[in-house]
Design an enzyme around this catalytic site. Sequence first.
Site, mmCIF file in Angstrom:
data_model
loop_
_atom_site.group_PDB
_atom_site.id
_atom_site.type_symbol
_atom_site.label_atom_id
_atom_site.label_comp_id
_atom_site.label_asym_id
_atom_site.label_seq_id
_atom_site.Cartn_x
_atom_site.Cartn_y
_atom_site.Cartn_z
ATOM 1 N N LYS A 193 0.730 -1.255 0.115
ATOM 2 C CA LYS A 193 0.041 0.076 -0.012
ATOM 3 C C LYS A 193 0.849 1.184 -0.141
ATOM 4 C CE LYS A 193 -4.149 -1.999 1.786
ATOM 5 N NZ LYS A 193 -5.308 -1.750 2.878
ATOM 6 N N ARG A 235 -2.862 -10.187 5.552
ATOM 7 C CA ARG A 235 -3.206 -10.057 4.336
ATOM 8 C C ARG A 235 -2.390 -9.527 3.166
ATOM 9 N NH1 ARG A 235 -6.489 -6.823 0.939
ATOM 10 N NH2 ARG A 235 -8.059 -7.843 -0.377
#
Length: 284
Positions: free
Chosen positions: A233, A266
């Site tokens: 991210k 995740r």
Amino acid sequence: MISNTQKHSLVSSLVDVVHADERDCAKSQNTVVWGILNVTPDSFFDGGAYPSVQHAVDKALQMIKDGAKVIDIGGHSTRPNHQDISVQEELDRVIPVVQALKKSTNVCISVDTFRAKVAEESLRSGVEIINDIGGLLHDTQMASTVAKYNATVCIMHNRDVTNVSQDNIVDTILKDLQGSVELANSCGIANEQIVLDPGIGFGKTPQQNMSILKQLKLLKQNDFAWLLAASHKSVFGVLGLQKGERLECTIASSVYASLCGFEFVRVHDVAQNYRALLLANVVR
């Protein structure tokens, strides 16, 4: 303060799993890897990578071989400036992959959706977990749908908190998630069926995201299971790293989350994160 005393049996079984192929020193593995499987053309990292059901199933089976104990399937991109698609298009992307994967493995499957109709069809097809980035608030039917199937739900914090100071960001996240937990409870979802996600990258500044990572231990000052979803991210952009340069930071964040007590991470790169977690979990 959010609290509970016992994890749901599904969550517990995932956390307590012992991998038969591990050496003795690694059998204390207790941070579980969720493998990300985006069956979308436009997700920020792997959009378009799996253009057919078979491509997606092959990737899932490889992630399972690499150590994933949950496959998280997403059919609607939530990257910045994403384009909405219809419920039917999301279903057309997700359900065939779920059905094919169910025929190929007994691994736990999660579907990443904020739409109750997609959740319901997924649960009918045998999915065990709904991963709701809407925190049960985007679709008013989501909580009752999850409860109807007695499923596990991952509730992500997703609210614009860019005006909150970094000193208060964790308290704000916990307070907001408390509201979602109360909604879940009111529909019949027990605390033991809930996993919480602080929502890295959603409604937060890069500096706030980094502050959340630094304070993962504070988030874990309750008995809920927690998931970190920071893989590749833009939070790592504060370090000057561009897309494609964030694998090592992803691994570092997974290891740190494990050492802080997070039960789940995740990630896109299952093998690399799983191997790093073998040592992290032994140390933990």
